[in-house]
Design an enzyme around this catalytic site. Sequence first.
Site, short mmCIF file in Angstrom:
data_model
loop_
_atom_site.label_atom_id
_atom_site.label_comp_id
_atom_site.label_asym_id
_atom_site.label_seq_id
_atom_site.Cartn_x
_atom_site.Cartn_y
_atom_site.Cartn_z
N ASP A 111 -169.45 30.33 -12.83
CA ASP A 111 -170.71 30.99 -12.49
C ASP A 111 -171.64 30.01 -11.76
O ASP A 111 -172.30 30.37 -10.79
CB ASP A 111 -171.38 31.52 -13.75
CG ASP A 111 -170.45 32.38 -14.58
OD1 ASP A 111 -169.94 33.38 -14.04
OD2 ASP A 111 -170.20 32.05 -15.75
N ALA A 130 -153.60 29.21 -14.62
CA ALA A 130 -152.86 27.98 -14.88
C ALA A 130 -152.03 27.56 -13.66
O ALA A 130 -151.85 26.36 -13.42
CB ALA A 130 -151.95 28.15 -16.09
N GLY A 183 -149.57 31.91 -16.58
CA GLY A 183 -150.47 32.86 -15.92
C GLY A 183 -151.02 32.35 -14.61
O GLY A 183 -150.75 31.23 -14.17
N HIS A 229 -171.12 33.92 -20.78
CA HIS A 229 -170.32 34.21 -19.59
C HIS A 229 -170.02 35.71 -19.60
O HIS A 229 -168.94 36.16 -19.98
CB HIS A 229 -169.03 33.39 -19.57
CG HIS A 229 -168.12 33.74 -18.43
ND1 HIS A 229 -168.48 33.54 -17.12
CD2 HIS A 229 -166.89 34.30 -18.39
CE1 HIS A 229 -167.50 33.96 -16.32
NE2 HIS A 229 -166.53 34.42 -17.08
N VAL A 260 -161.51 29.05 -21.61
CA VAL A 260 -161.63 29.80 -20.35
C VAL A 260 -161.44 31.29 -20.61
O VAL A 260 -162.11 32.14 -20.01
CB VAL A 260 -160.61 29.29 -19.32
CG1 VAL A 260 -160.67 30.10 -18.03
CG2 VAL A 260 -160.83 27.80 -19.02
N GLY A 261 -160.52 31.63 -21.53
CA GLY A 261 -160.20 33.02 -21.82
C GLY A 261 -161.39 33.78 -22.39
O GLY A 261 -162.07 33.28 -23.29
N ASN A 262 -161.66 34.95 -21.86
CA ASN A 262 -162.85 35.72 -22.25
C ASN A 262 -162.62 36.61 -23.48
O ASN A 262 -161.49 37.03 -23.72
CB ASN A 262 -163.29 36.57 -21.07
CG ASN A 262 -163.92 35.71 -20.00
OD1 ASN A 262 -164.71 34.82 -20.30
ND2 ASN A 262 -163.57 35.96 -18.75
N GLY A 280 -151.70 29.87 -22.00
CA GLY A 280 -151.56 30.86 -20.93
C GLY A 280 -150.96 30.22 -19.70
O GLY A 280 -151.29 30.55 -18.55
#
Length: 332
Positions: A159, A17, A14, A187, A129-131, A11
Amino acid sequence: MAEPLRVVVTGAAGQIAYSLLYMIAKGDVFGPDQPLILHLLDIPVMMGVLEGVVMELADCALPLLRDVIPTDDPVVAFTDVSSAFLVGAMPRKQGMERKDLLAANVKIFKVQGEALDKYAKKDVKVLVVGNPANTNALICSKYAPSIPKENFSAMTRLDQNRAQAQIAAKLNVPVGTVSNVIIWGNHSSTQYPDASHAVIDKNGNIEKAVDAIGNEQWLRETFLATVQKRGAAVIAARKMSSAMSAAKAASDHMRDWFLGTKSGKFVSMGVISAGAYGVPKDVIFSFPVIIENRKWKVVEGLPIDDFSRSMLDATGKELCEEREEALQIIQA
Protein backbone atom coordinates in the site's frame (compact mmCIF):
# COMPACT_ATOMS: atom_id res chain seq x y z
CA MET A 1 31.34 -15.40 4.11
CA ALA A 2 28.71 -15.32 6.83
CA GLU A 3 26.92 -18.45 8.04
CA PRO A 4 23.87 -19.27 5.86
CA LEU A 5 20.62 -17.67 7.02
CA ARG A 6 17.58 -19.95 7.04
CA VAL A 7 14.48 -18.34 5.53
CA VAL A 8 11.03 -19.91 5.25
CA VAL A 9 8.46 -18.94 2.62
CA THR A 10 4.97 -20.42 2.95
CA GLY A 11 2.63 -20.76 0.00
CA ALA A 12 5.89 -21.34 -1.84
CA ALA A 13 4.29 -22.83 -4.97
CA GLY A 14 2.02 -19.80 -5.38
CA GLN A 15 2.20 -16.71 -7.54
CA ILE A 16 3.62 -14.22 -5.03
CA ALA A 17 6.35 -16.65 -3.98
CA TYR A 18 7.28 -17.23 -7.63
CA SER A 19 8.52 -13.63 -7.83
CA LEU A 20 9.61 -13.35 -4.19
CA LEU A 21 11.92 -16.38 -4.10
CA TYR A 22 14.13 -15.01 -6.86
CA MET A 23 14.39 -11.61 -5.12
CA ILE A 24 15.41 -13.29 -1.84
CA ALA A 25 17.82 -15.77 -3.41
CA LYS A 26 19.74 -13.19 -5.45
CA GLY A 27 20.44 -11.00 -2.43
CA ASP A 28 17.85 -8.21 -2.67
CA VAL A 29 16.57 -8.78 0.87
CA PHE A 30 19.42 -9.84 3.16
CA GLY A 31 22.31 -8.31 1.24
CA PRO A 32 24.79 -9.37 -1.45
CA ASP A 33 27.10 -11.23 0.95
CA GLN A 34 24.56 -13.25 2.97
CA PRO A 35 24.34 -16.97 2.00
CA LEU A 36 20.87 -18.46 2.30
CA ILE A 37 19.04 -21.74 2.86
CA LEU A 38 15.44 -21.54 1.67
CA HIS A 39 12.71 -23.60 3.37
CA LEU A 40 9.69 -23.79 1.05
CA LEU A 41 6.38 -24.82 2.64
CA ASP A 42 3.16 -25.65 0.83
CA ILE A 43 0.28 -28.10 1.11
CA PRO A 44 0.69 -31.73 -0.05
CA VAL A 45 -1.26 -31.28 -3.28
CA MET A 46 1.21 -28.55 -4.38
CA MET A 47 4.40 -30.60 -3.92
CA GLY A 48 4.67 -31.39 -7.64
CA VAL A 49 4.46 -27.71 -8.57
CA LEU A 50 6.94 -26.86 -5.83
CA GLU A 51 9.42 -29.34 -7.28
CA GLY A 52 9.34 -27.31 -10.49
CA VAL A 53 10.08 -24.13 -8.51
CA VAL A 54 13.05 -25.88 -6.89
CA MET A 55 14.34 -26.84 -10.35
CA GLU A 56 14.07 -23.23 -11.52
CA LEU A 57 15.93 -21.92 -8.48
CA ALA A 58 18.72 -24.40 -9.25
CA ASP A 59 18.72 -23.32 -12.89
CA CYS A 60 19.15 -19.66 -11.86
CA ALA A 61 22.63 -20.63 -10.55
CA LEU A 62 22.42 -18.09 -7.74
CA PRO A 63 25.74 -17.85 -5.81
CA LEU A 64 24.14 -17.07 -2.43
CA LEU A 65 21.76 -20.02 -2.44
CA ARG A 66 23.29 -22.88 -0.45
CA ASP A 67 20.27 -25.19 -0.25
CA VAL A 68 16.53 -25.37 -0.94
CA ILE A 69 14.27 -27.53 1.22
CA PRO A 70 10.76 -28.11 -0.18
CA THR A 71 8.29 -29.57 2.34
CA ASP A 72 4.68 -29.92 3.42
CA ASP A 73 5.73 -30.42 7.06
CA PRO A 74 5.68 -27.31 9.31
CA VAL A 75 8.33 -28.88 11.57
CA VAL A 76 10.83 -29.07 8.70
CA ALA A 77 9.76 -25.67 7.37
CA PHE A 78 10.23 -23.68 10.58
CA THR A 79 13.26 -25.37 12.18
CA ASP A 80 16.05 -22.84 12.90
CA VAL A 81 14.67 -20.13 10.60
CA SER A 82 15.67 -16.50 11.22
CA SER A 83 13.16 -14.99 8.80
CA ALA A 84 9.65 -16.08 7.85
CA PHE A 85 7.54 -14.87 4.93
CA LEU A 86 4.03 -16.18 5.65
CA VAL A 87 2.53 -15.81 2.20
CA GLY A 88 0.21 -18.82 2.14
CA ALA A 89 -3.36 -18.20 3.31
CA MET A 90 -6.89 -19.14 2.34
CA PRO A 91 -7.93 -16.63 -0.35
CA ARG A 92 -11.31 -14.95 -0.23
CA LYS A 93 -13.67 -16.64 -2.68
CA GLN A 94 -16.85 -15.33 -4.25
CA GLY A 95 -19.70 -15.28 -1.76
CA MET A 96 -17.37 -15.78 1.21
CA GLU A 97 -18.05 -13.57 4.23
CA ARG A 98 -15.16 -12.00 6.15
CA LYS A 99 -15.94 -14.29 9.09
CA ASP A 100 -15.57 -17.35 6.83
CA LEU A 101 -12.20 -16.07 5.66
CA LEU A 102 -11.09 -15.43 9.23
CA ALA A 103 -12.25 -18.91 10.32
CA ALA A 104 -10.17 -20.63 7.63
CA ASN A 105 -7.08 -18.52 8.30
CA VAL A 106 -7.19 -18.67 12.09
CA LYS A 107 -6.54 -22.41 11.81
CA ILE A 108 -3.64 -21.97 9.36
CA PHE A 109 -1.91 -19.26 11.41
CA LYS A 110 -2.49 -21.05 14.72
CA VAL A 111 -0.58 -24.08 13.37
CA GLN A 112 2.19 -21.87 11.96
CA GLY A 113 2.45 -19.89 15.21
CA GLU A 114 2.82 -23.13 17.19
CA ALA A 115 5.51 -24.36 14.78
CA LEU A 116 7.41 -21.06 14.99
CA ASP A 117 7.21 -21.22 18.79
CA LYS A 118 8.67 -24.73 18.94
CA TYR A 119 11.19 -24.77 16.12
CA ALA A 120 12.21 -21.29 14.88
CA LYS A 121 14.97 -19.12 16.32
CA LYS A 122 13.66 -16.88 19.10
CA ASP A 123 14.77 -13.76 17.25
CA VAL A 124 12.96 -14.81 14.04
CA LYS A 125 11.39 -11.93 12.11
CA VAL A 126 7.92 -12.90 10.87
CA LEU A 127 6.17 -11.08 8.02
CA VAL A 128 2.55 -12.03 7.32
CA VAL A 129 1.51 -11.38 3.71
CA GLY A 130 -1.54 -13.67 3.53
CA ASN A 131 -4.80 -11.80 4.17
CA PRO A 132 -6.39 -10.69 6.43
CA ALA A 133 -2.73 -10.00 7.19
CA ASN A 134 -3.04 -7.87 10.34
CA THR A 135 -5.28 -10.29 12.21
CA ASN A 136 -3.45 -13.35 10.87
CA ALA A 137 -0.24 -11.88 12.31
CA LEU A 138 -1.94 -11.29 15.66
CA ILE A 139 -3.18 -14.91 15.84
CA CYS A 140 0.21 -16.26 14.78
CA SER A 141 1.87 -14.26 17.57
CA LYS A 142 -0.67 -15.48 20.14
CA TYR A 143 0.36 -19.09 19.46
CA ALA A 144 4.08 -18.31 19.61
CA PRO A 145 4.34 -16.94 23.17
CA SER A 146 8.11 -17.54 23.46
CA ILE A 147 8.79 -15.15 20.54
CA PRO A 148 8.48 -11.39 21.24
CA LYS A 149 5.28 -9.82 19.90
CA GLU A 150 7.47 -7.18 18.24
CA ASN A 151 8.83 -9.90 15.94
CA PHE A 152 5.49 -10.32 14.15
CA SER A 153 4.44 -7.89 11.44
CA ALA A 154 1.84 -7.53 8.71
CA MET A 155 2.59 -6.19 5.27
CA THR A 156 1.31 -2.73 4.38
CA ARG A 157 4.39 -1.95 2.29
CA LEU A 158 2.50 -2.73 -0.91
CA ASP A 159 0.00 0.00 0.00
CA GLN A 160 2.89 2.36 0.81
CA ASN A 161 4.56 1.61 -2.54
CA ARG A 162 1.25 2.19 -4.33
CA ALA A 163 0.75 5.50 -2.55
CA GLN A 164 4.31 6.60 -3.32
CA ALA A 165 3.82 5.74 -6.99
CA GLN A 166 0.54 7.69 -7.19
CA ILE A 167 2.17 10.83 -5.76
CA ALA A 168 5.15 10.49 -8.09
CA ALA A 169 2.82 10.14 -11.09
CA LYS A 170 0.73 13.14 -10.01
CA LEU A 171 3.84 15.33 -9.75
CA ASN A 172 5.65 13.74 -12.71
CA VAL A 173 8.75 13.04 -10.60
CA PRO A 174 10.81 9.83 -10.20
CA VAL A 175 9.24 7.55 -7.60
CA GLY A 176 12.53 7.38 -5.69
CA THR A 177 12.28 11.09 -4.86
CA VAL A 178 9.08 10.53 -2.83
CA SER A 179 9.37 9.35 0.79
CA ASN A 180 7.58 9.27 4.16
CA VAL A 181 4.15 8.38 2.81
CA ILE A 182 2.29 6.58 5.62
CA ILE A 183 -0.23 3.75 5.64
CA TRP A 184 -2.15 3.69 8.91
CA GLY A 185 -4.19 0.78 10.24
CA ASN A 186 -5.47 -2.32 8.52
CA HIS A 187 -4.47 -3.79 5.16
CA SER A 188 -8.07 -3.49 4.00
CA SER A 189 -10.37 -0.92 2.45
CA THR A 190 -10.31 1.02 5.76
CA GLN A 191 -6.56 1.65 5.54
CA TYR A 192 -5.56 5.32 5.61
CA PRO A 193 -2.95 6.32 3.00
CA ASP A 194 -1.61 9.59 4.43
CA ALA A 195 0.44 11.98 2.30
CA SER A 196 0.47 14.81 4.84
CA HIS A 197 3.98 13.96 6.06
CA ALA A 198 5.38 12.89 2.68
CA VAL A 199 8.26 14.82 1.11
CA ILE A 200 9.77 15.21 -2.35
CA ASP A 201 13.54 15.47 -2.81
CA LYS A 202 14.24 17.79 -5.73
CA ASN A 203 18.03 17.65 -6.11
CA GLY A 204 18.54 18.07 -2.38
CA ASN A 205 15.73 20.57 -1.91
CA ILE A 206 13.05 18.97 0.28
CA GLU A 207 9.45 19.99 -0.40
CA LYS A 208 6.30 18.76 1.30
CA ALA A 209 4.19 16.64 -1.03
CA VAL A 210 0.96 18.43 -0.04
CA ASP A 211 2.50 21.77 -1.04
CA ALA A 212 3.81 20.38 -4.33
CA ILE A 213 0.41 18.85 -5.17
CA GLY A 214 -1.61 21.82 -3.92
CA ASN A 215 -4.91 19.97 -4.15
CA GLU A 216 -6.40 18.77 -0.88
CA GLN A 217 -9.49 17.37 -2.59
CA TRP A 218 -7.35 15.11 -4.80
CA LEU A 219 -5.45 13.85 -1.73
CA ARG A 220 -8.58 13.10 0.30
CA GLU A 221 -10.66 11.62 -2.52
CA THR A 222 -8.86 10.41 -5.66
CA PHE A 223 -5.55 9.49 -4.02
CA LEU A 224 -7.20 7.81 -1.06
CA ALA A 225 -9.65 5.77 -3.12
CA THR A 226 -7.04 4.78 -5.73
CA VAL A 227 -4.68 3.33 -3.11
CA GLN A 228 -7.46 1.67 -1.09
CA LYS A 229 -8.94 -0.01 -4.20
CA ARG A 230 -5.75 -0.69 -6.15
CA GLY A 231 -5.78 -4.43 -5.42
CA ALA A 232 -9.31 -4.78 -6.79
CA ALA A 233 -8.32 -2.74 -9.87
CA VAL A 234 -5.39 -5.08 -10.56
CA ILE A 235 -7.68 -8.12 -10.27
CA ALA A 236 -10.21 -6.53 -12.63
CA ALA A 237 -7.51 -5.85 -15.25
CA ARG A 238 -5.32 -8.93 -14.81
CA LYS A 239 -7.98 -11.44 -13.71
CA MET A 240 -5.52 -12.41 -11.00
CA SER A 241 -4.38 -10.74 -7.79
CA SER A 242 -1.28 -8.58 -7.34
CA ALA A 243 1.71 -10.92 -7.28
CA MET A 244 4.81 -9.19 -8.64
CA SER A 245 4.14 -5.97 -6.70
CA ALA A 246 3.25 -7.91 -3.53
CA ALA A 247 6.52 -9.85 -3.78
CA LYS A 248 8.49 -6.62 -4.25
CA ALA A 249 6.76 -5.11 -1.20
CA ALA A 250 7.52 -8.18 0.94
CA SER A 251 11.14 -7.94 -0.17
CA ASP A 252 11.26 -4.22 0.71
CA HIS A 253 9.65 -4.82 4.13
CA MET A 254 12.03 -7.58 5.22
CA ARG A 255 15.11 -5.82 3.77
CA ASP A 256 14.43 -2.72 5.84
CA TRP A 257 13.76 -4.86 8.93
CA PHE A 258 17.12 -6.61 8.59
CA LEU A 259 19.27 -3.81 7.15
CA GLY A 260 17.58 -0.70 8.63
CA THR A 261 15.89 2.44 7.31
CA LYS A 262 17.79 5.41 5.90
CA SER A 263 18.29 8.49 8.06
CA GLY A 264 15.29 10.82 7.99
CA LYS A 265 13.05 8.27 6.27
CA PHE A 266 10.37 6.02 7.68
CA VAL A 267 8.36 3.12 6.32
CA SER A 268 4.97 1.57 7.10
CA MET A 269 4.68 -1.75 8.92
CA GLY A 270 1.79 -3.49 10.63
CA VAL A 271 3.12 -4.00 14.16
CA ILE A 272 1.72 -4.66 17.62
CA SER A 273 0.09 -1.52 18.96
CA ALA A 274 0.93 -0.14 22.40
CA GLY A 275 -1.62 2.63 21.88
CA ALA A 276 0.49 5.23 20.03
CA TYR A 277 -1.55 7.99 18.34
CA GLY A 278 -4.58 6.95 20.40
CA VAL A 279 -5.25 3.78 18.42
CA PRO A 280 -6.41 0.54 20.10
CA LYS A 281 -3.83 -1.54 21.94
CA ASP A 282 -3.04 -5.19 21.19
CA VAL A 283 -3.97 -5.17 17.53
CA ILE A 284 -1.52 -5.30 14.62
CA PHE A 285 -1.78 -1.73 13.32
CA SER A 286 0.23 -0.13 10.52
CA PHE A 287 2.36 2.75 11.77
CA PRO A 288 5.26 4.78 10.39
CA VAL A 289 8.43 3.21 11.82
CA ILE A 290 12.17 3.64 11.75
CA ILE A 291 14.38 0.55 12.05
CA GLU A 292 17.85 0.11 13.52
CA ASN A 293 19.65 -3.10 14.53
CA ARG A 294 16.60 -5.13 13.37
CA LYS A 295 14.33 -3.34 15.86
CA TRP A 296 11.49 -1.08 14.74
CA LYS A 297 10.30 2.00 16.58
CA VAL A 298 7.08 3.92 15.90
CA VAL A 299 7.76 7.47 14.71
CA GLU A 300 6.27 9.68 17.42
CA GLY A 301 4.91 13.22 17.52
CA LEU A 302 3.52 13.57 14.01
CA PRO A 303 0.59 16.03 13.95
CA ILE A 304 -2.79 14.36 13.34
CA ASP A 305 -5.60 16.58 12.04
CA ASP A 306 -9.33 15.92 12.48
CA PHE A 307 -9.66 14.14 9.12
CA SER A 308 -6.73 11.85 9.94
CA ARG A 309 -8.14 11.21 13.42
CA SER A 310 -11.44 10.00 11.95
CA MET A 311 -9.59 7.70 9.52
CA LEU A 312 -7.39 6.20 12.26
CA ASP A 313 -10.46 5.61 14.45
CA ALA A 314 -12.34 3.82 11.64
CA THR A 315 -9.52 1.43 10.75
CA GLY A 316 -8.79 0.80 14.46
CA LYS A 317 -12.44 -0.10 15.04
CA GLU A 318 -12.32 -2.64 12.20
CA LEU A 319 -9.17 -4.24 13.61
CA CYS A 320 -10.80 -4.61 17.03
CA GLU A 321 -13.83 -6.26 15.39
CA GLU A 322 -11.58 -8.66 13.43
CA ARG A 323 -9.64 -9.51 16.60
CA GLU A 324 -12.83 -10.32 18.52
CA GLU A 325 -14.19 -12.46 15.67
CA ALA A 326 -10.90 -14.36 15.42
CA LEU A 327 -10.73 -14.97 19.17
CA GLN A 328 -14.33 -16.23 19.19
CA ILE A 329 -13.47 -18.69 16.41
CA ILE A 330 -10.44 -19.98 18.36
CA GLN A 331 -12.43 -20.41 21.57
CA ALA A 332 -15.42 -22.08 19.86
